[in-house]
Design an enzyme around this catalytic site. Structure first.
Site, PDB file in Angstrom:
ATOM      1  CG  ASP A  64     -16.687  48.562 -92.222  1.00 34.02           C
ATOM      2  OD1 ASP A  64     -17.508  48.891 -91.346  1.00 34.02           O
ATOM      3  OD2 ASP A  64     -15.454  48.681 -92.085  1.00 34.02           O
TER       4      ASP A  64
ATOM      5  CG  HIS B 226     -46.526  40.228 -88.927  1.00 35.65           C
ATOM      6  ND1 HIS B 226     -46.640  40.271 -90.298  1.00 35.65           N
ATOM      7  CD2 HIS B 226     -46.862  38.970 -88.568  1.00 35.65           C
ATOM      8  CE1 HIS B 226     -47.033  39.089 -90.737  1.00 35.65           C
ATOM      9  NE2 HIS B 226     -47.174  38.283 -89.711  1.00 35.65           N
TER      10      HIS B 226
ATOM     11  CG  ASP C 123     -45.193  33.960 -83.050  1.00 31.84           C
ATOM     12  OD1 ASP C 123     -44.323  33.057 -83.091  1.00 31.84           O
ATOM     13  OD2 ASP C 123     -46.025  34.140 -83.963  1.00 31.84           O
TER      14      ASP C 123
ATOM     15  CG  ASP D 118     -43.760  29.701 -85.725  1.00 34.86           C
ATOM     16  OD1 ASP D 118     -43.868  30.569 -84.844  1.00 34.86           O
ATOM     17  OD2 ASP D 118     -44.360  29.763 -86.827  1.00 34.86           O
TER      18      ASP D 118
ATOM     19  CG  HIS E  41     -53.674  34.410 -88.180  1.00 32.23           C
ATOM     20  ND1 HIS E  41     -53.583  33.100 -87.771  1.00 32.23           N
ATOM     21  CD2 HIS E  41     -53.721  35.155 -87.041  1.00 32.23           C
ATOM     22  CE1 HIS E  41     -53.545  33.058 -86.440  1.00 32.23           C
ATOM     23  NE2 HIS E  41     -53.643  34.298 -85.968  1.00 32.23           N
TER      24      HIS E  41
ATOM     25  CG  HIS F 155     -46.710  28.563 -91.212  1.00 31.06           C
ATOM     26  ND1 HIS F 155     -45.472  28.137 -90.813  1.00 31.06           N
ATOM     27  CD2 HIS F 155     -47.150  29.394 -90.226  1.00 31.06           C
ATOM     28  CE1 HIS F 155     -45.164  28.703 -89.646  1.00 31.06           C
ATOM     29  NE2 HIS F 155     -46.165  29.464 -89.258  1.00 31.06           N
TER      30      HIS F 155
ATOM     31  CG  HIS G 276     -44.162  31.654 -92.957  1.00 32.63           C
ATOM     32  ND1 HIS G 276     -44.423  32.988 -93.094  1.00 32.63           N
ATOM     33  CD2 HIS G 276     -44.568  31.331 -91.696  1.00 32.63           C
ATOM     34  CE1 HIS G 276     -44.959  33.455 -91.968  1.00 32.63           C
ATOM     35  NE2 HIS G 276     -45.047  32.468 -91.107  1.00 32.63           N
TER      36      HIS G 276
ATOM     37  CD  GLU H 182     -49.282  30.205 -86.777  1.00 34.99           C
ATOM     38  OE1 GLU H 182     -49.168  31.330 -86.260  1.00 34.99           O
ATOM     39  OE2 GLU H 182     -48.455  29.736 -87.578  1.00 34.99           O
TER      40      GLU H 182
ATOM     41  CE1 TYR I  70     -53.737  37.485 -82.456  1.00 33.64           C
ATOM     42  CE2 TYR I  70     -55.265  36.622 -84.104  1.00 33.64           C
ATOM     43  CZ  TYR I  70     -54.081  36.514 -83.402  1.00 33.64           C
ATOM     44  OH  TYR I  70     -53.266  35.446 -83.618  1.00 33.64           O
TER      45      TYR I  70
ATOM     46  NE  ARG J 181     -49.567  33.942 -83.411  1.00 32.86           N
ATOM     47  CZ  ARG J 181     -49.475  35.264 -83.393  1.00 32.86           C
ATOM     48  NH1 ARG J 181     -50.552  36.011 -83.521  1.00 32.86           N
ATOM     49  NH2 ARG J 181     -48.318  35.877 -83.232  1.00 32.86           N
TER      50      ARG J 181
ATOM     51  CD  GLU K  57     -46.873  29.551 -84.367  1.00 35.92           C
ATOM     52  OE1 GLU K  57     -46.527  30.626 -83.832  1.00 35.92           O
ATOM     53  OE2 GLU K  57     -46.719  29.304 -85.574  1.00 35.92           O
TER      54      GLU K  57
HETATM   55  N1  GLY Z   1     -43.969  33.494 -86.318  1.00 40.38           N
HETATM   56  C1  GLY Z   1     -44.495  33.460 -87.613  1.00 40.38           C
HETATM   57  C2  GLY Z   1     -45.719  32.683 -87.673  1.00 40.38           C
HETATM   58  O1  GLY Z   1     -46.234  32.294 -86.657  1.00 40.38           O
HETATM   59  O2  GLY Z   1     -46.182  32.358 -88.715  1.00 40.38           O
HETATM   60 MN    MN Z   2     -46.325  30.224 -87.309  1.00 31.96          MN
HETATM   61 MN    MN Z   3     -45.267  32.047 -84.798  1.00 34.14          MN
END
Ligand code: GLY
Ligand code: MN
Ligand code: MN
Length: 422
Positions: free
Chosen positions: A22, A225, A242, A253, A332, A336, A343, A367, A371, A388, A390
């Site tokens: 619950d 991820h 991140d 982000d 990637h 976005h 996103h 970003e 890697y 990365r 970003e």
């Molecule tokens: N943290 C998700 C992205 O960077 O897209």
């Molecule tokens: Mn992002």
């Molecule tokens: Mn991110």
């Protein structure tokens, strides 16, 4: 309602989600519903009736002293009417009774079919109820339209009010990244650094990260991820974080990558400065009239040339782009849309298949990354380096504003901050 022209829209908020037995997950409203109402309670539905006499109708939980003693304040229909500017408000317990009447006679129904089977069933029930009255002259909508297409275009361009919240969210997250840098040291666990991030978010009134924080030391940074965040930090490794807070529904982000020890090694610095240069090239392409893919293309060009210089890819920049060999190290895209959802809503191409043109008010992430997993054909000093960088960019009249720039980013800036302890 002007955009709808005619017809009726049914926009429910998100259901509560059970975590176990619950206990519920912390409640998060539906972004479309919230965008249109500002209303944060669960069990609420917005109905918009467009046409010559447009009206907005909110269904929400009734006042209930017993429930409010246990669970807290609710606006109730009367409170919602006064506070949220809808034209009418009713208890959600009357939805099945009143919704068919609001839909009857409307030429089209705006509803997001397929996103929630329980709502699909309910809305279908209302339509069938109206169809059963067809011989009494009741008209049933003949067209079904996804309301998201209309709202997405609106959400894509942020108002000054939205931008103000997003700037505040960005500043909190930038401070959190600085604090994480100060807290990092060999032997600390990734989750201890995550705790610093959450502490800074909460301390400034953000009640949740906008997405699961990634705190990835060493080789973990090559898992895009990675959210386990349960490994010890090691001297000599990089730490990729991140993480961004959500503030009043709006996401930030940010990714920063820095050495656990506070000092970049030569190989780490080489790759870091390459990713930073790629990001700078991308940022320079964010301006009104430019198209969505230009920043990605600019970042990719810089990365590919660097990958060749560092012996990670072989051939000419053109051949590496053509073959896609760079994807082994950069798999990637460079950004976005950002807004209520990390996103965020909004198309990336026009109906004609062209990349969307950037306009003032659009907000996006930049970003690029790199890697490097161990392999025989990869120079060993680059193994297990994941980087990365970003930031969040807001398109202005003549370029862009980086709203996350308070988070340290240059090699010197990071090494400076890491000399301070928390
Ligand atoms: N943290 C998700 C992205 O960077 O897209
Ligand atoms: Mn992002
Ligand atoms: Mn991110």
């Amino acid at each position: 309602m002007q955009r709808m022209g005619s017809g009726v829209a049914v926009i429910p908020t998100a259901p509560e989600a059970t975590r176990n037995r619950d206990s519920h997950y912390p409640y998060r409203f539906d972004s479309y519903f919230y965008y249109l109402t500002g209303f944060q309670e669960p069990e609420a539905v917005l109905i918009l009736c467009a046409g010559p006499e447009p009206k907005s109708v909110l269904f929400c939980r009734d006042k209930d002293m017993e429930r409010e003693i246990w669970d807290g304040f609710r606006y109730g229909p009367q409170g919602a009417l006064e506070k949220f500017g809808v034209d009418e408000a009713y208890p959600v317990s009357r939805l099945d009774e009143l919704a068919p009447g609001l839909i009857a006679g409307q030429p089209q129904l705006f509803y997001t079919l397929g996103s929630d089977p329980a709502w699909d069933h309910r809305v279908t029930g209302w339509l069938n109820q109206l169809r059963a009255q067809a011989r009494s002259g009741v008209a049933v909508p003949r067209a079904l339209t996804d309301i998201r297409a209309l709202v997405d275009d609106m959400r894509l361009v942020k108002s000054p009010y939205e931008l103000g919240i997003m700037r505040a969210a960005a500043n909190i997250s930038a401070e959190a990244h600085g604090n994480a840098m100060r807290a990092a040291k060999p032997g600390a666990m990734e989750y201890e650094i995550e705790a610093e991030l959450l502490h800074t978010f909460y301390r400034h009134g953000s009640r949740s990260p906008a997405y699961a924080s990634i705190v990835a030391g060493g080789a973990n940074a090559c898992v895009l991820h990675y959210v386990a965040n349960d490994a010890p930090l090691r001297d000599g490794d990089l730490l990729l974080i991140d993480a961004g807070c959500e503030l009043e529904g709006y996401a930030s982000d940010i990714t920063r990558t820095f050495p656990v020890s506070g000092k970049f090694s030569a190989a780490q610095k080489d790759l870091y400065e390459l990713v930073l240069a790629a990001q700078q090239a991308a940022i320079e392409k964010i301006r009104p009239g430019g198209h969505w893919n230009e920043p990605h293309e600019a970042a990719l060009d810089v990365l590919i040339r660097g990958f060749i210089d560092f012996g990670l890819c072989k051939g000419s920049p053109e051949s590496v782009l053509e073959s896609g060999d760079y994807r082994r190290f950069y798999m990637h895209r460079t950004g976005h849309w950002l807004g209520l959802d990390v996103h965020d809503a909004g198309e990336y191409k026009t109906a004609a298949g062209e990349w969307l043109q950037l306009e003032p008010g659009m907000t996006l992430t930049v970003e690029p990354g790199c890697y490097v997993r161990p392999a025989d054909d990869v120079p060993e000093h680059f193994w297990n380096i994941g980087i990365r960088i970003e930031d969040d960019a807001h398109v202005t009249a003549d370029g862009c504003e980086i709203i996350t720039s308070a988070a340290p980013k240059t090699v010197a800036g990071i090494e400076d901050v890491m000399r301070q302890s928390i």
